[in-house]
Write a protein that holds these residues in place. Structure first.
Motif, PDB file in Angstrom:
ATOM      1  N   SER A  32       5.351   3.128   3.479  1.00  0.00           N
ATOM      2  CA  SER A  32       5.083   2.503   4.461  1.00  0.00           C
ATOM      3  C   SER A  32       3.785   1.699   4.329  1.00  0.00           C
ATOM      4  O   SER A  32       3.197   2.177   4.147  1.00  0.00           O
ATOM      5  CB  SER A  32       4.835   3.531   5.845  1.00  0.00           C
ATOM      6  OG  SER A  32       6.586   3.795   5.909  1.00  0.00           O
ATOM      7  N   VAL A  33       3.814   0.096   4.088  1.00  0.00           N
ATOM      8  CA  VAL A  33       2.790  -0.750   2.669  1.00  0.00           C
ATOM      9  C   VAL A  33       2.457  -1.429   4.423  1.00  0.00           C
ATOM     10  O   VAL A  33       3.268  -2.070   5.536  1.00  0.00           O
ATOM     11  CB  VAL A  33       3.648  -0.991   2.308  1.00  0.00           C
ATOM     12  CG1 VAL A  33       2.235  -2.209   1.967  1.00  0.00           C
ATOM     13  CG2 VAL A  33       4.030  -0.154   0.662  1.00  0.00           C
ATOM     14  N   ALA A  34       0.979  -0.701   4.453  1.00  0.00           N
ATOM     15  CA  ALA A  34      -0.153  -1.320   6.044  1.00  0.00           C
ATOM     16  C   ALA A  34       0.658  -2.678   5.608  1.00  0.00           C
ATOM     17  O   ALA A  34       0.750  -3.513   4.655  1.00  0.00           O
ATOM     18  CB  ALA A  34      -1.511  -1.181   5.562  1.00  0.00           C
ATOM     19  N   GLY A  39      -5.015  -2.059   7.946  1.00  0.00           N
ATOM     20  CA  GLY A  39      -5.502  -2.070   6.702  1.00  0.00           C
ATOM     21  C   GLY A  39      -4.180  -2.655   6.009  1.00  0.00           C
ATOM     22  O   GLY A  39      -3.341  -3.220   6.224  1.00  0.00           O
ATOM     23  N   GLY A  40      -4.999  -2.715   4.578  1.00  0.00           N
ATOM     24  CA  GLY A  40      -4.537  -3.697   4.213  1.00  0.00           C
ATOM     25  C   GLY A  40      -4.746  -5.095   3.964  1.00  0.00           C
ATOM     26  O   GLY A  40      -5.223  -5.574   5.011  1.00  0.00           O
ATOM     27  N   LEU A  45      -1.397  -5.831  -0.337  1.00  0.00           N
ATOM     28  CA  LEU A  45      -0.270  -5.521   0.167  1.00  0.00           C
ATOM     29  C   LEU A  45       1.273  -5.504  -1.286  1.00  0.00           C
ATOM     30  O   LEU A  45       1.805  -5.085  -1.536  1.00  0.00           O
ATOM     31  CB  LEU A  45       0.609  -6.570   0.720  1.00  0.00           C
ATOM     32  CG  LEU A  45       1.328  -6.917   1.460  1.00  0.00           C
ATOM     33  CD1 LEU A  45       2.618  -5.319   1.984  1.00  0.00           C
ATOM     34  CD2 LEU A  45       1.549  -7.704   2.802  1.00  0.00           C
ATOM     35  N   ARG A  46       0.497  -6.793  -2.021  1.00  0.00           N
ATOM     36  CA  ARG A  46       1.237  -7.187  -3.414  1.00  0.00           C
ATOM     37  C   ARG A  46       1.499  -6.698  -3.774  1.00  0.00           C
ATOM     38  O   ARG A  46       2.439  -5.964  -4.901  1.00  0.00           O
ATOM     39  CB  ARG A  46       0.976  -8.235  -3.793  1.00  0.00           C
ATOM     40  CG  ARG A  46       2.178  -8.772  -5.014  1.00  0.00           C
ATOM     41  CD  ARG A  46       1.217  -9.982  -5.205  1.00  0.00           C
ATOM     42  NE  ARG A  46       2.597 -11.066  -5.649  1.00  0.00           N
ATOM     43  CZ  ARG A  46       2.881 -12.762  -6.329  1.00  0.00           C
ATOM     44  NH1 ARG A  46       1.514 -13.698  -5.919  1.00  0.00           N
ATOM     45  NH2 ARG A  46       3.383 -13.302  -6.481  1.00  0.00           N
ATOM     46  N   ALA A  47      -0.045  -6.128  -4.763  1.00  0.00           N
ATOM     47  CA  ALA A  47      -0.203  -4.781  -5.102  1.00  0.00           C
ATOM     48  C   ALA A  47       0.639  -3.923  -5.204  1.00  0.00           C
ATOM     49  O   ALA A  47       1.020  -3.601  -5.988  1.00  0.00           O
ATOM     50  CB  ALA A  47      -1.734  -4.448  -5.820  1.00  0.00           C
ATOM     51  N   THR A  48      -0.167  -3.189  -4.065  1.00  0.00           N
ATOM     52  CA  THR A  48       1.258  -1.669  -3.386  1.00  0.00           C
ATOM     53  C   THR A  48       2.308  -1.753  -3.787  1.00  0.00           C
ATOM     54  O   THR A  48       3.211  -1.392  -4.177  1.00  0.00           O
ATOM     55  CB  THR A  48       0.770  -1.632  -2.275  1.00  0.00           C
ATOM     56  OG1 THR A  48      -0.631  -1.333  -1.711  1.00  0.00           O
ATOM     57  CG2 THR A  48       1.380  -0.170  -1.626  1.00  0.00           C
ATOM     58  N   ILE A  49       3.119  -3.415  -3.314  1.00  0.00           N
ATOM     59  CA  ILE A  49       4.681  -2.973  -3.862  1.00  0.00           C
ATOM     60  C   ILE A  49       5.191  -3.145  -4.765  1.00  0.00           C
ATOM     61  O   ILE A  49       6.397  -2.881  -4.605  1.00  0.00           O
ATOM     62  CB  ILE A  49       5.755  -4.648  -2.745  1.00  0.00           C
ATOM     63  CG1 ILE A  49       5.236  -4.690  -1.197  1.00  0.00           C
ATOM     64  CG2 ILE A  49       6.380  -4.757  -3.196  1.00  0.00           C
ATOM     65  CD1 ILE A  49       5.592  -5.752  -1.057  1.00  0.00           C
TER      66      ILE A  49
END
Length: 189
Positions: A32-34, A39-40, A45-49
């Motif tokens: 579940s991406v902030a 946060g984020g 966001l892009r790096a986490t995805i």
């Protein structure tokens, strides 16, 4: 029954690094991406995805209240329309970045106070569900069993995932113990 190991990720922002996303992605099946409000930030966001994609981990949006200072854990009293707009904006951002990275968003899990309030507040739960449905009614909504959030989603025809927290203590009524309570956060689940 399908068991999905989910973690909240992408909560670092600017110069602040929060959590070990790469380490967690080795052990989970969904993230579940902030979405930027608790946060984020756009780069995180892009790096986490991208990182989740490289590990074959499903991606979901993790929208919260616009409360960076309180990490989205403080209750904000907003109108249903404001709540719907907050969630719509954040889910759209995560879905858009995911699409740019060739990833299809699979779920939405509200964060912190937004999540906890939607457990018991029918009006807030319905606003969240309306926002999710407006983006993509095939998205799964995560929430606790017996919550208004899952009830509203089911009534709208949206698939749900009832979840439990391995790292949190619960009250006798099944709700999460407040973080202010000793022992509420379990450090070795």
């Amino acid at each position: 029954m399908h068991i999905d190991l989910n973690a909240d990720l992408g909560e670092s922002f600017g110069a602040y690094s929060i959590g070990d996303d790469a380490g967690l992605l080795k052990s989970v099946t969904s993230a579940s991406v902030a979405a930027g409000f608790h946060g984020g930030d756009p780069t995180v966001l892009r790096a986490t995805i991208r990182l989740a994609k490289s590990y074959g981990v499903g991606v979901g949006a993790h929208p919260g209240f616009p409360d960076l200072l309180g990490f989205g854990r403080r209750e904000l009293h907003v109108t249903p329309s404001e709540a719907e707009d907050l969630v719509l904006y954040q889910v759209a951002a995560v879905a858009g970045v995911a699409a740019a990275e060739g990833v299809r968003l699979q779920h939405v899990k509200p964060h912190g106070a937004l999540y906890n309030m939607a457990v018991r507040d029918r009006t807030l739960a319905v606003a969240i569900v309306r926002a999710v449905a407006a983006i993509d009614s095939s998205l799964v909504i995560f929430g606790p069993p017996g919550s208004e959030l899952l009830r509203a989603a089911r009534e709208s025809g949206i698939e749900v995932a009832a979840e439990g927290f391995a790292d949190r203590a619960y009250r006798a009524d099944g709700s999460l113990a407040p973080r202010s309570q000793a022992g509420a956060v379990i450090h070795e689940p």
